[in-house]
Design a protein around this motif. Structure first.
Motif, PDB file in Angstrom:
ATOM      1  N   SER A 196      52.662  32.517  10.173  1.00 29.84           N
ATOM      2  CA  SER A 196      52.967  31.245  11.150  1.00 29.84           C
ATOM      3  C   SER A 196      54.545  31.516  11.691  1.00 29.84           C
ATOM      4  N   ALA A 197      55.388  31.790  10.755  1.00 25.32           N
ATOM      5  CA  ALA A 197      56.910  31.928  11.161  1.00 25.32           C
ATOM      6  C   ALA A 197      56.949  32.953  12.158  1.00 25.32           C
ATOM      7  N   GLU A 198      56.348  34.011  12.117  1.00 30.99           N
ATOM      8  CA  GLU A 198      56.533  35.353  12.996  1.00 30.99           C
ATOM      9  C   GLU A 198      56.020  34.791  14.385  1.00 30.99           C
ATOM     10  N   ILE A 199      54.655  34.113  14.269  1.00 31.17           N
ATOM     11  CA  ILE A 199      54.027  33.669  15.612  1.00 31.17           C
ATOM     12  C   ILE A 199      54.906  32.787  16.253  1.00 31.17           C
ATOM     13  N   ALA A 200      55.548  31.839  15.526  1.00 31.90           N
ATOM     14  CA  ALA A 200      56.573  30.973  15.965  1.00 31.90           C
ATOM     15  C   ALA A 200      57.841  31.637  16.901  1.00 31.90           C
ATOM     16  N   ALA A 201      58.122  32.574  16.203  1.00 39.51           N
ATOM     17  CA  ALA A 201      59.213  33.218  16.694  1.00 39.51           C
ATOM     18  C   ALA A 201      59.038  33.972  18.036  1.00 39.51           C
ATOM     19  N   VAL A 202      57.921  34.668  17.973  1.00 33.09           N
ATOM     20  CA  VAL A 202      57.429  35.565  19.238  1.00 33.09           C
ATOM     21  C   VAL A 202      56.997  34.337  20.384  1.00 33.09           C
ATOM     22  N   GLN A 203      56.515  33.103  19.959  1.00 34.33           N
ATOM     23  CA  GLN A 203      56.361  32.139  21.119  1.00 34.33           C
ATOM     24  C   GLN A 203      57.801  31.601  21.693  1.00 34.33           C
ATOM     25  N   GLU A 205      60.311  33.575  21.769  1.00 30.20           N
ATOM     26  CA  GLU A 205      60.930  34.640  22.564  1.00 30.20           C
ATOM     27  C   GLU A 205      60.099  34.546  24.105  1.00 30.20           C
ATOM     28  N   LEU A 206      58.946  34.366  24.137  1.00 33.80           N
ATOM     29  CA  LEU A 206      58.223  34.426  25.343  1.00 33.80           C
ATOM     30  C   LEU A 206      58.439  33.231  26.102  1.00 33.80           C
ATOM     31  N   GLU A 207      58.894  32.059  25.538  1.00 33.50           N
ATOM     32  CA  GLU A 207      59.180  31.058  26.172  1.00 33.50           C
ATOM     33  C   GLU A 207      60.490  31.110  27.170  1.00 33.50           C
ATOM     34  N   SER A 208      61.388  31.681  26.415  1.00 37.94           N
ATOM     35  CA  SER A 208      62.759  32.031  26.865  1.00 37.94           C
ATOM     36  C   SER A 208      62.540  33.051  28.182  1.00 37.94           C
ATOM     37  N   ALA A 209      61.602  33.689  28.244  1.00 36.09           N
ATOM     38  CA  ALA A 209      61.370  34.567  29.379  1.00 36.09           C
ATOM     39  C   ALA A 209      60.715  33.814  30.563  1.00 36.09           C
ATOM     40  N   ASP A 210      60.503  34.796  31.671  1.00 33.15           N
ATOM     41  CA  ASP A 210      59.770  34.225  32.701  1.00 33.15           C
ATOM     42  C   ASP A 210      58.303  34.129  32.295  1.00 33.15           C
ATOM     43  N   HIS A 251      52.770  35.698  30.062  1.00 30.85           N
ATOM     44  CA  HIS A 251      53.298  35.225  28.931  1.00 30.85           C
ATOM     45  C   HIS A 251      52.811  33.723  28.500  1.00 30.85           C
ATOM     46  N   LEU A 252      52.440  33.110  29.567  1.00 29.65           N
ATOM     47  CA  LEU A 252      52.034  31.828  29.287  1.00 29.65           C
ATOM     48  C   LEU A 252      50.628  31.721  28.587  1.00 29.65           C
ATOM     49  N   ALA A 253      49.715  32.478  29.215  1.00 27.90           N
ATOM     50  CA  ALA A 253      48.463  32.915  28.593  1.00 27.90           C
ATOM     51  C   ALA A 253      48.513  33.259  27.041  1.00 27.90           C
ATOM     52  N   TYR A 254      49.650  34.232  26.670  1.00 25.95           N
ATOM     53  CA  TYR A 254      49.920  34.596  25.381  1.00 25.95           C
ATOM     54  C   TYR A 254      50.262  33.389  24.614  1.00 25.95           C
ATOM     55  N   ILE A 255      50.998  32.432  25.085  1.00 20.43           N
ATOM     56  CA  ILE A 255      51.817  31.186  24.579  1.00 20.43           C
ATOM     57  C   ILE A 255      50.566  30.269  24.022  1.00 20.43           C
ATOM     58  N   LEU A 256      49.642  30.061  24.969  1.00 20.53           N
ATOM     59  CA  LEU A 256      48.633  29.247  24.661  1.00 20.53           C
ATOM     60  C   LEU A 256      47.558  29.698  23.846  1.00 20.53           C
ATOM     61  N   TRP A 257      47.395  31.255  24.037  1.00 18.06           N
ATOM     62  CA  TRP A 257      46.653  31.847  22.902  1.00 18.06           C
ATOM     63  C   TRP A 257      46.981  31.823  21.310  1.00 18.06           C
ATOM     64  N   MET A 258      48.398  32.021  21.235  1.00 13.80           N
ATOM     65  CA  MET A 258      49.214  31.865  20.009  1.00 13.80           C
ATOM     66  C   MET A 258      49.081  30.081  19.448  1.00 13.80           C
ATOM     67  N   ASP A 259      48.978  29.232  20.273  1.00 14.65           N
ATOM     68  CA  ASP A 259      48.756  28.001  19.750  1.00 14.65           C
ATOM     69  C   ASP A 259      47.277  27.947  19.097  1.00 14.65           C
ATOM     70  N   ARG A 260      46.380  28.730  19.538  1.00 20.60           N
ATOM     71  CA  ARG A 260      44.991  28.514  18.990  1.00 20.60           C
ATOM     72  C   ARG A 260      45.087  29.459  17.531  1.00 20.60           C
ATOM     73  N   VAL A 261      45.937  30.486  17.659  1.00 20.56           N
ATOM     74  CA  VAL A 261      46.087  31.329  16.437  1.00 20.56           C
ATOM     75  C   VAL A 261      46.708  30.248  15.350  1.00 20.56           C
ATOM     76  N   LEU A 262      47.827  29.673  15.622  1.00 21.20           N
ATOM     77  CA  LEU A 262      48.687  28.792  14.674  1.00 21.20           C
ATOM     78  C   LEU A 262      47.562  27.841  14.155  1.00 21.20           C
ATOM     79  N   ALA A 263      46.614  27.297  14.941  1.00 20.65           N
ATOM     80  CA  ALA A 263      45.697  26.247  14.616  1.00 20.65           C
ATOM     81  C   ALA A 263      44.801  26.862  13.540  1.00 20.65           C
ATOM     82  N   ALA A 264      44.451  28.125  13.587  1.00 20.96           N
ATOM     83  CA  ALA A 264      43.584  28.736  12.630  1.00 20.96           C
ATOM     84  C   ALA A 264      44.553  28.985  11.340  1.00 20.96           C
ATOM     85  N   VAL A 265      45.881  29.497  11.518  1.00 24.89           N
ATOM     86  CA  VAL A 265      46.236  29.647  10.559  1.00 24.89           C
ATOM     87  C   VAL A 265      46.585  28.328   9.517  1.00 24.89           C
ATOM     88  N   GLU A 266      46.918  27.255  10.326  1.00 24.45           N
ATOM     89  CA  GLU A 266      47.045  26.167   9.711  1.00 24.45           C
ATOM     90  C   GLU A 266      45.820  25.467   8.897  1.00 24.45           C
TER      91      GLU A 266
END
Length: 351
Positions: A196-203, A205-210, A251-266
């Motif tokens: 969860s912490a690593e996915i949040a860090a990637v998110q 990073e992606l949000e800070s980019a284009d 990147h936005l598609a991956y950010i949204l996908w990682m939200d679903r991953v975080l939901a599964a993790v939670e």
């Protein structure tokens, strides 16, 4: 002063033969009469066989916690187990149980206390093998009753304690399995928290980019390996992994996908933490049963086996009347010789 001569002394002594015969007969009769007037306690014995299966020693490591000094090898373990049996066999608890049985057999035992009965008991043993129980009483009948009842009660009690030790072994096995399950769940919870912490860090990073920029192939591969490596083998995770965006997605598609991953993790974390709490609670109850079982088994292990010897209890025979009379005569003769020599020497010195 007359010179002391052995030959003369022997001749003088033999001349006292009437007194000598009187002493022999009198001391023999006194010894015989004393034994009959004040008879020695009668003693009866019964045997038990005590064995230990040393191949099971390492299966009963739990019981070492009951020892004041933990056994370090097979011999220490064996000696500790045998000392436990000795303590139980000669305990006040066993004496009381034995007396309860004896009082049902004969009113003679009504006035005998547990402490008095313990004084009547003797236990002889050296190692595993035959253990000899001995009980004394004024009459043969009571001595036989005492040792027979003692053996029966002890056999029943030891057998019960060994059965309870089998239950301790079962509890120990369940505790090991419980510990393993708890450890695995704790590891899984830690993995999910790290993921969860690593996915949040990637998110971040992606949000800070284009957001419209596409993801690099190597970064996508690393993200896939990170999540797939921690994923559970179930429908939820299979669906999440299948939904990973294509390589040309932004990147936005991956950010949204990682939200679903975080939901599964939670979801996984909540499920595992609930199971973990239940396992820890069950483990605490198991531990209580386990410690109570060890105390109830008095430190005895399931590696022990106890058997009643086929031989019936028997009376230890005392010396026959002829031997008692002979012994009394010999003691009387010795005393007579000492007294005669003392008087003889005094007469010689006065001459």
């Amino acid at each position: 002063m007359n010179e002391w001569k052995l030959r003369e002394k022997i001749i003088q002594f033999t001349k006292t033969w009437p007194m000598l015969i009187t002493v022999l007969l009198g001391s023999g009769l006194i010894a015989w009469g004393a034994v009959h007037l004040f008879p020695p306690p009668r003693r009866a014995t019964a045997d038990l066989f005590i064995g230990i299966d040393i191949t099971r020693v390492y299966d009963v490591s739990s019981l070492a916690k009951y020892a004041k000094t933990e056994p370090f090898n097979v011999d220490d373990y064996k000696n500790w187990q045998l000392s436990q049996i000795n303590g139980i066999a000669t305990s006040e608890r066993i004496a009381k149980l034995t007396l309860e049985k004896l009082r049902e057999l004969d009113p003679y035992w009504d006035d005998v206390s547990a402490a008095e009965f313990q004084e009547l008991q003797d236990l002889f043993w050296y190692d595993v093998g035959i253990w000899r129980l001995q009980c004394q009483a004024p009459e043969n009948e009571y001595a036989l009753q005492g040792v027979q009842a003692w053996r029966e009660i002890l056999l029943q009690d030891l057998s019960r304690l060994i059965r309870e030790s089998e239950d301790v072994l079962e509890l120990e096995g369940r505790m090991r399995a419980s510990n393993t399950a708890i450890s695995q769940l704790e590891t899984r919870v830690t993995e999910m928290e790290i993921l969860s912490a690593e996915i949040a860090a990637v998110q971040i990073e992606l949000e800070s980019a284009d957001p419209q920029q596409g993801m690099d192939d190597s970064a996508r591969e690393d993200l896939w390996l990170l999540i797939a490596g921690a994923a559970e083998e179930d429908v939820l995770w299979a669906q999440v992994l299948e939904e990973i965006p294509e390589k040309d997605q932004s990147h936005l598609a991956y950010i949204l996908w990682m939200d679903r991953v975080l939901a599964a993790v939670e979801s996984d974390l909540e499920s595992h933490q609930a199971i973990l709490e239940a396992l820890v609670s069950d483990h605490e109850l198991l531990t209580e049963d386990y410690l109570r079982g060890i105390k109830e088994a008095h430190g005895l292990s399931a590696s022990l086996f106890i058997e009643e010897e086929a031989t019936e209890p028997k009376i230890i025979e005392t010396y026959p009347d002829t031997q008692i009379a002979l012994l009394g005569s010999l003691v009387g003769l010795l005393i007579y010789i000492i007294i005669w020599v003392m008087f003889s020497e005094r007469q010689r010195e006065n001459c």
